[in-house]
Design a protein around this motif. Sequence first.
Motif, PDB file in Angstrom:
ATOM      1  N   THR A  38      28.516 -21.617  29.515  1.00  0.00           N
ATOM      2  CA  THR A  38      27.771 -22.659  28.794  1.00  0.00           C
ATOM      3  C   THR A  38      28.623 -23.903  28.617  1.00  0.00           C
ATOM      4  O   THR A  38      28.138 -25.036  28.764  1.00  0.00           O
ATOM      5  N   ALA A  98      29.084 -24.732  22.721  1.00  0.00           N
ATOM      6  CA  ALA A  98      28.497 -23.531  23.347  1.00  0.00           C
ATOM      7  C   ALA A  98      28.353 -22.422  22.316  1.00  0.00           C
ATOM      8  O   ALA A  98      27.313 -21.739  22.254  1.00  0.00           O
ATOM      9  N   GLU A 108      18.705 -26.547  21.976  1.00  0.00           N
ATOM     10  CA  GLU A 108      18.898 -26.519  23.427  1.00  0.00           C
ATOM     11  C   GLU A 108      18.826 -27.910  24.036  1.00  0.00           C
ATOM     12  O   GLU A 108      19.545 -28.227  24.987  1.00  0.00           O
ATOM     13  N   TRP A 375      20.678 -22.597  30.296  1.00  0.00           N
ATOM     14  CA  TRP A 375      20.811 -22.419  28.840  1.00  0.00           C
ATOM     15  C   TRP A 375      20.192 -21.129  28.338  1.00  0.00           C
ATOM     16  O   TRP A 375      19.954 -20.976  27.142  1.00  0.00           O
TER      17      TRP A 375
END
Length: 790
Positions: A38, A98, A108, A375
């Motif tokens: 991430t 992250a 997000e 994501w």
Amino acid sequence: MRVEEFQTTAAHPGTVVPKDAASGTAVLESIAQRVRWTAAAIVDAANRGRPNTSGIKVGGHQASSASMVEIMTSLWFSELTAADRVSVKPHASPVLHAINYLLGDLDENKLSTLRQKGGMQSYPSRSKDPDTVDFSTGSVGIGATATIWAAMSHRFVSDRYAESRKSGRFIGLLGDAELDEGAIWEAVADPTVAQLGELLWIVDLNRQSLDRVVPDSQIMRLQGMFEAAGWQVLTRKWGTHVQELFTRPGGADLHRRLETMPNEEYQRLLRSPDPEIFQRLCASGSTPAMETLLSSLTAAEQAAAVRDLGGHDIGLLLDTYNQVDPTRPTVIFAYTTKGRGLATEGHPNNHSALLTKDQMEKLAEASGMDLGDPWRKFQAGTVEERACANTSLRLKRPERALAPSLQIPDSLPWGYGDRISTQAALGRFLSDLKRAAPEVAHRVVTCSPDVASSTNLGGWINKTGVWSVGERQDWFADDQERVLRWIENSRGQHIELGIAETNLAGLVSELGTTWSRWGRPLIPLATIYDPFVARALEPWSFGMYAGGQSILIGTPSGVTLAPEGGAHQSLTTPSIGLEQPECTAWEPAFAQDLEWCMLEAMSRTGIPGGRSAYFRLTTRPLDQAQAAIPTDPLLLERRRRHAVAGGYRLSDHDPVEDRVTLVGVGAIMPEVIASAARLKALGIMAGVVCLTSPDLVFESLQRRNSLTQGTPAIGFDIIDGLFPRHAPAPLVTVQDGHPHTLSFLAGARGDRTVSLGVKDFGQSSDLHDAYRIHGIDEASIVNAALNLVR
């Protein structure tokens, strides 16, 4: 819920398997890989995933982030409590975002906004990032040391408010190259720091900086410096897997080979294909036993062994946290690899390198992710998802209640002597404040770098005492000749530091955040010799960026401190104050002005939307009668309002009669007033304007020109009151500082202007010689005025 309650398989992240305490760290390893992905994807989205019309690289630090993943995962998902506060090294901000995303603390839609307007900042920002950030970092060294001053500030608040005693740890995560900063060592060496057992630093020892591999001797020197300062030092170089190899026949030789290997050679080893590892290891210092041991391993196992570093071994990290001594500060040196798990792993030029699309796809495959759907969170019901949910619950902080508003008086009921300096008036003001407004004085905490007595804080210290971590015996209590009573205990309101201005600025900045951290507002007030304001400026400025609100007093200032010579004569500080964001710069000439302006500055600290303040004071006693303070209550209040708005006219004639207007600031006002009288004797009517804050006057001009927003505090812009547009006149501005500080006044009405001030280094002299040397004496002011009107 601790990590042992979860179990997963490293080969297939997300697979639920029965709990097994022996391999309980596996879930954290799975989470760490998702964090690594991430963080890398956040940087990738900012660079490859966003249109770039400027041609300027967005950037980011995928490699610097990757080396921190296991350290931060082990902390957040196993060790931290809601009371802990963590400073994250600047280049690991994607890892922080992250983790916050996986914990539900970041939407997000923000993940693709790194370094974008309204998105995630380039480095952790307490005031500007959309998710939880405990400390702003980015100015290398300042963010790490902020944990020290935050711990000390919490101790101070706890000693004053019993319900604030519950404290967590103050954790600094920093890179090894960050330890090159002098600010680190000034802070570490302060004797009080050795008593802060709640302080924990973890050094990401990846042996790389921006341009180079860190020299081999560095780590030993750093360890010794921390130990000498009273810190517990824990070093975790090798992981448990390779440590087990060290116990086998030939393992001692392998250990010795790796330990004596130069850092540069080790970095080259990391960049070598697996089949080359054996040859490179045995090229120097090899023994038959070591070669036999290595030959028993596959090439992949050999490569894994040399990469098995303590900073990536989550189980070892968790064990290390349990060994921390809570009675003193601790530093953990955790060896890591820069770019761990990325295609750029260990490359000497990987600092700002960005993964290509192909490299990102390979990382996605290794992470069980899809570059097209970067994501995706953990599947509901998996142990990783449960770990995230439970960690989020554990780290949830209670809503912080703001303290009741405090009514700060506009003025105090007592006046000042016939002749007094603004520095002496500061001491008198603080003593009077304790009598007139004890509830306000209760919030005041003063600080100084070993200059308390010489900046006139003695009376305040005698009344309030000196704060220390624990009681200290006063060995001079029976000394009848002592003027300053230096009584140190946990109830004092003055904090004395060593001669290190960066420490002072760091502490006062963190004292200025207690209102937002713990709902306990303070009024931090620090005195420092004005020439050294520049030395303290970076940490203080960065503290304001992080939301700290404090008052910095530079005194004595200017060439007015004539006998001290050029080394102690400041000339650029007025400009520094005027240009500092989220800060109001003041330079009152008279004691009553100082009182009014100081109370105004105090009213702006410790509140949402508040501001810091910088005061420039001197030791020159002025005749207070020259202030011509009105006795009529209405006119007195009008004068106060003008003073706190930036300045007032001292001349009592109509401004339309001005043939020239003399504008002065601070200690130079007697020369300005005398020059006006001399000009009047020559038949030239001169107006006199006394500025208390060129900063506020500049803001007023900007506001009038519709360049800034806001409502004038006195109902109209002070610039129009001082320089009415219907009464233009040439200006002579005078300041014991660089003349360009007041040059903006030429734009108020378009007047012809001569700006007098200090442009060169000074020398030891008496006051009148100093003013003549720099052209700010009475004769120079009069000549400048005559040149404008004749």
